[in-house]
Scaffold this motif. Structure first.
Motif: not given
Ligand SMILES: Cc1cc2nc3c(=O)[nH]c(=O)nc-3n(C[C@H](O)[C@H](O)[C@H](O)COP(=O)(O)OP(=O)(O)OC[C@H]3O[C@@H](n4cnc5c(N)ncnc54)[C@H](O)[C@@H]3O)c2cc1C
Length: 284
Positions: A154-162
């Protein structure tokens, strides 16, 4: 639960009233809305398959296609995780628990969960691509013995997008979960980089018996598939969920048409080899 085109059996144009039972803030522009259908008879017979979506309707504003991110075994609770993108999703974001909206569905094809029995499974999600895959994880967790190794990358631009941080942590008791972010903040101690880097390093002991399901930005899915194929997975075992501009949801208006395929009724979940030529065309 074979992957099939399961257009709703009722009149697909019929919009039901639904009520927001609760709202969970997931991040700056993302929230999960737990919906219940008001009509008890409709609520009782409503079923969905992993990967399907509903059209959510805001009177006077319009409709948006939103994946059902809940457990298919509990179809009375219908969570929808929504990121504000434009008019409809902004109007939805202004609602509160107890408010009403319109809902029609479920629409579209589903992830091939039954074909994964006895196999290993790799789920690759980017950002808001996790909600359409969450129903697959519920099915795996409820019947863990049916499946081999199951891994969520699982990837996101930044940690608050996880999304769903507590839940994904709890899943680690039963499946492998690896996370990554494009940009690390001071409080992030995990992997930094694109999600395909996690796939490159993943141990895949029996690639011929491994199924890949991926959902996220198209460029991410394209690189994910390319990496998976280079690791020995077959095109026949690779599945993608496409999100294209959608209007009617029943293959009528043509808004989401990609060559011969309508994302709304032939997808959104496609076996990769079926859409490979289309995905190669930029800006289509
Ligand atoms: C099968 C499927 C499942 C989906 N599941 C989810 C989900 O679970 N959660 C979720 O958050 N989203 C999901 N989506 C995406 C969601 O349907 C879209 O973001 C939808 O367009 C939002 O509607 P809106 O009216 O809020 O935004 P829109 O007004 O449609 O705007 C969406 C984006 O498109 C841009 N845009 C709109 N019109 C134009 C134009 N004329 N020219 C250029 N750019 C334009 C806007 O600037 C914005 O960036 C899904 C889509 C599909 C097809």
């Amino acid at each position: 639960m074979t992957p099939s085109t399961t257009v709703a059996r009722h009149d697909p144009w019929l919009t039901w009233n639904a009520t927001i039972a609760s709202i969970t803030r997931e991040g700056p522009d993302v929230a999960t809305y737990d919906l219940t259908i008001d009509d008890p008879e409709v609520a009782q017979r409503y079923r969905f398959l992993p990967g399907q979506f509903n059209m959510l309707y805001m009177p006077g504003v319009g409709e948006a296609a939103i994946s059902i991110s809940g457990d298919p075994a509990s179809p009375r609770q219908l969570p929808h995780t929504i990121r504000v993108a434009g008019n409809v999703t902004q109007a939805l974001a202004n609602l509160r628990a107890g408010d009403s909206l319109g809902l029609r569905g479920p629409f579209g094809s589903s992830w091939p969960v039954e074909q994964c029995v006895g196999k290993d499974l790799i789920l690759v999600a980017g950002g808001i691509g996790l909600p359409p895959l969450r129903p697959v994880i519920y099915e795996v967790l409820a019947n863990r013995e049916r499946y081999g190794n199951v891994t969520l990358l699982y990837g996101a631009r930044s940690s608050d997008g996880l999304l769903y941080p507590k839940q994904t942590a709890a899943w680690e008791d039963s499946i492998t979960v690896k996370r990554t972010v494009d940009r690390a903040s001071a409080d992030w101690h995990g992997h930094v980089g694109v999600v395909t880097a996690l796939l490159e390093r993943l141990s895949i002991p029996r690639p011929e018996d491994t199924v890949l399901m991926t959902c996220g930005p198209e460029v991410m899915m394209w690189y994910t598939i390319r990496t998976a194929l280079s690791r020995g997975l077959s095109k026949a075992n690779a599945w993608v969920s496409l999100e294209r501009n959608m209007n009617c949801a029943v293959g009528f208006c043509g808004h989401c048409q990609l060559g011969p395929e309508f994302v709304c009724k032939d997808g959104p979940v496609f076996r990769y080899d079926r859409v490979e030529p289309i995905l190669k065309v930029e800006h289509l």
